[in-house]
Design an enzyme around this catalytic site. Structure first.
Site, PDB file in Angstrom:
ATOM      1  N   ILE A  27      83.871  31.492  38.482  1.00 32.32           N
ATOM      2  CA  ILE A  27      84.237  32.339  39.616  1.00 32.32           C
ATOM      3  C   ILE A  27      85.751  32.428  39.755  1.00 32.32           C
ATOM      4  O   ILE A  27      86.311  33.504  39.969  1.00 32.32           O
ATOM      5  CB  ILE A  27      83.594  31.810  40.912  1.00 32.32           C
ATOM      6  CG1 ILE A  27      82.068  31.938  40.823  1.00 32.32           C
ATOM      7  CG2 ILE A  27      84.121  32.580  42.127  1.00 32.32           C
ATOM      8  CD1 ILE A  27      81.324  31.385  42.024  1.00 32.32           C
ATOM      9  N   ASP A  46      93.920  24.068  38.024  1.00 24.88           N
ATOM     10  CA  ASP A  46      92.690  23.587  37.399  1.00 24.88           C
ATOM     11  C   ASP A  46      92.981  22.306  36.633  1.00 24.88           C
ATOM     12  O   ASP A  46      94.082  22.144  36.099  1.00 24.88           O
ATOM     13  CB  ASP A  46      92.109  24.640  36.441  1.00 24.88           C
ATOM     14  CG  ASP A  46      90.597  24.537  36.308  1.00 24.88           C
ATOM     15  OD1 ASP A  46      90.120  23.505  35.787  1.00 24.88           O
ATOM     16  OD2 ASP A  46      89.896  25.469  36.713  1.00 24.88           O
ATOM     17  N   THR A  50      85.656  21.120  34.442  1.00 31.01           N
ATOM     18  CA  THR A  50      84.575  22.061  34.108  1.00 31.01           C
ATOM     19  C   THR A  50      85.131  23.418  33.689  1.00 31.01           C
ATOM     20  O   THR A  50      84.439  24.190  33.036  1.00 31.01           O
ATOM     21  CB  THR A  50      83.605  22.258  35.298  1.00 31.01           C
ATOM     22  OG1 THR A  50      84.338  22.716  36.432  1.00 31.01           O
ATOM     23  CG2 THR A  50      82.916  20.947  35.652  1.00 31.01           C
ATOM     24  N   GLY A  51      86.356  23.735  34.087  1.00 31.51           N
ATOM     25  CA  GLY A  51      86.988  24.976  33.664  1.00 31.51           C
ATOM     26  C   GLY A  51      87.356  24.941  32.191  1.00 31.51           C
ATOM     27  O   GLY A  51      87.412  23.868  31.568  1.00 31.51           O
ATOM     28  N   ASP A  77      94.960  18.366  39.840  1.00 34.85           N
ATOM     29  CA  ASP A  77      93.690  17.944  40.410  1.00 34.85           C
ATOM     30  C   ASP A  77      93.727  18.062  41.930  1.00 34.85           C
ATOM     31  O   ASP A  77      94.673  17.582  42.571  1.00 34.85           O
ATOM     32  CB  ASP A  77      93.415  16.494  39.998  1.00 34.85           C
ATOM     33  CG  ASP A  77      91.959  16.111  40.129  1.00 34.85           C
ATOM     34  OD1 ASP A  77      91.371  16.364  41.203  1.00 34.85           O
ATOM     35  OD2 ASP A  77      91.398  15.551  39.173  1.00 34.85           O
ATOM     36  N   ILE A  78      92.706  18.669  42.512  1.00 36.04           N
ATOM     37  CA  ILE A  78      92.647  18.819  43.963  1.00 36.04           C
ATOM     38  C   ILE A  78      92.476  17.477  44.664  1.00 36.04           C
ATOM     39  O   ILE A  78      92.679  17.381  45.880  1.00 36.04           O
ATOM     40  CB  ILE A  78      91.510  19.776  44.397  1.00 36.04           C
ATOM     41  CG1 ILE A  78      90.155  19.271  43.894  1.00 36.04           C
ATOM     42  CG2 ILE A  78      91.802  21.195  43.940  1.00 36.04           C
ATOM     43  CD1 ILE A  78      88.968  20.052  44.435  1.00 36.04           C
ATOM     44  N   GLN A  97      88.053  27.437  45.023  1.00 31.90           N
ATOM     45  CA  GLN A  97      86.815  27.478  44.239  1.00 31.90           C
ATOM     46  C   GLN A  97      86.550  26.185  43.486  1.00 31.90           C
ATOM     47  O   GLN A  97      85.450  25.964  42.988  1.00 31.90           O
ATOM     48  CB  GLN A  97      86.872  28.631  43.226  1.00 31.90           C
ATOM     49  CG  GLN A  97      87.282  29.965  43.810  1.00 31.90           C
ATOM     50  CD  GLN A  97      86.340  30.468  44.877  1.00 31.90           C
ATOM     51  OE1 GLN A  97      85.118  30.472  44.680  1.00 31.90           O
ATOM     52  NE2 GLN A  97      86.876  30.881  46.012  1.00 31.90           N
ATOM     53  N   TYR A 165      74.925  17.121  46.294  1.00 28.33           N
ATOM     54  CA  TYR A 165      75.735  18.329  46.208  1.00 28.33           C
ATOM     55  C   TYR A 165      75.636  19.138  47.496  1.00 28.33           C
ATOM     56  O   TYR A 165      76.645  19.588  48.050  1.00 28.33           O
ATOM     57  CB  TYR A 165      75.291  19.185  45.019  1.00 28.33           C
ATOM     58  CG  TYR A 165      75.969  20.536  44.964  1.00 28.33           C
ATOM     59  CD1 TYR A 165      77.313  20.638  44.626  1.00 28.33           C
ATOM     60  CD2 TYR A 165      75.273  21.707  45.250  1.00 28.33           C
ATOM     61  CE1 TYR A 165      77.956  21.872  44.593  1.00 28.33           C
ATOM     62  CE2 TYR A 165      75.889  22.938  45.213  1.00 28.33           C
ATOM     63  CZ  TYR A 165      77.232  23.021  44.874  1.00 28.33           C
ATOM     64  OH  TYR A 165      77.854  24.245  44.848  1.00 28.33           O
ATOM     65  N   VAL A 195      75.235  32.962  41.773  1.00 26.32           N
ATOM     66  CA  VAL A 195      76.181  33.916  41.210  1.00 26.32           C
ATOM     67  C   VAL A 195      76.031  33.973  39.694  1.00 26.32           C
ATOM     68  O   VAL A 195      75.796  32.948  39.039  1.00 26.32           O
ATOM     69  CB  VAL A 195      77.619  33.508  41.580  1.00 26.32           C
ATOM     70  CG1 VAL A 195      78.606  34.565  41.091  1.00 26.32           C
ATOM     71  CG2 VAL A 195      77.748  33.313  43.092  1.00 26.32           C
TER      72      VAL A 195
END
Length: 342
Positions: A27, A46, A50-51, A77-78, A97, A165, A195
């Protein structure tokens, strides 16, 4: 409230700076590409958990050089608050996202799901507050509805969550609401419903059903349906998701802040129907698929039996109007899937 057409015209005439977290994901990469194509500046964050770097390369190859020059990528990293504070400086809007998706993944590793999805989002909300970002739009999930039996799903009516999750996404919504009430931070949550579209990864063990089945069909592998095939989903093409994110980000409706909205088509497709749609469409590439039959396996723990969204709230408060339903979305996606997976 403005229409999506009016919004696109506004973006062409006004350049903003956007932070897209998870920009190398499915996304996130689609949002990044779309914004750049509309004369916007994008900072992408990112950590490639997973990206995919291939998605960033795809963005570059799909855009004119001048548009791509407006993209700044930061590998980070967030879960690191300092990183979140740095990348959100001088940013107008945030599309958050980045997350660890998948119900099965969260059941296997709830600690990592919580760390990424809850702590990471809290960092981004705090950074948005500290840097006076105009609005932060974050990804929630239809899994929040849990075992609530009523269809279609209405934002105000949820049940008990069925997986770690789902719990993380519900906590995201609680934090969004409290940051609006306590700090007046403009933020909007979007509950995504299944999605699909280009750049959706079929190779993860947690892959979504459409890319996973397309790859299996093209490679001659078995296609497995969990349950009897009557399980249904409200499948939502990626371009509808782009519309919803941008309408939410540029919303002037104060009543929309601190709220969550369904992003779907108010449509319902069961897995047996989806199997036949994919089989019939892909038979143009593989004629032998006309005779393919699925293999049925036990229903998976944590999965929701049926999913169908009421989108009235998003329509009335944000101006959302889905343009692509399951058949149109598949027609636009399958050529990409075929070229990528053949």
């Amino acid at each position: 409230m403005q229409s999506f057409t009016e919004l696109l015209d506004h973006l062409q005439k006004n350049q903003y700076t956007w932070l897209v977290t998870g920009c190398a994901g499915f996304i996130g990469s689609n949002l990044t590409e779309f914004l750049l194509s509309k004369n916007q500046k994008v900072v992408g964050l990112d950590n490639f958990s997973t990206g995919k770097k291939e998605n960033l390369a795809s963005i570059k190859s799909s855009l004119e050089h001048e548009a791509y020059e407006n993209f700044q990528f930061v590998e980070g990293d967030i879960r690191n608050l300092t990183t979140c504070l740095e990348v959100s400086k001088d940013v107008d809007y945030i599309l958050h996202q980045a997350a660890l998706g998948s119900v099965p993944r969260s059941i296997k590793d709830p600690i990592n799901s919580h760390d990424n999805n809850v702590n990471g989002q809290l960092n981004m909300l705090y950074a948005a507050k500290e840097n006076s970002v105009k609005n932060i739009v974050y990804a929630s999930s239809s899994s929040v509805y849990g075992d609530h039996p009523i269809l279609p799903k209405v934002e105000s009516e949820i049940g008990e969550q069925l997986s770690p999750y789902a719990v993380t996404k519900y906590v995201n919504e609680l934090y969004g609401k409290i940051f609006w009430r306590t700090y007046k931070l403009n933020n909007i949550g979007i509950r995504y419903f299944n999605v699909f579209g280009k750049r959706q990864d079929p190779d993860s063990i947690y892959a979504a059903v459409i890319p996973k089945w397309v790859k299996a069909m093209l490679h001659g592998d078995d296609v497995c349906i969990f349950g009897d095939g009557t399980t249904s989903r409200d499948f939502c093409y990626i371009k509808n998701v782009i519309q919803m994110n941008l309408l939410a980000a540029l919303s002037k409706n104060k009543d929309s802040f601190g709220e969550v909205f369904n992003c779907a088509c108010h449509d319902q497709t069961d897995l047996n129907t989806l199997f036949n749609l994919l089989k019939n469409n892909l038979s143009q590439y593989r004629p032998e698929l006309k005779y393919l039959k699925p293999i049925y396996q036990d229903f998976r723990p944590g999965d929701v039996k049926h999913s169908n969204a009421d989108i009235t709230k998003a329509t009335e408060m944000l101006g959302y109007s889905p343009e692509y339903f399951i058949k149109e979305g598949l027609n636009l996606s399958l050529e990409w899937y075929y070229e990528d997976l053949k």
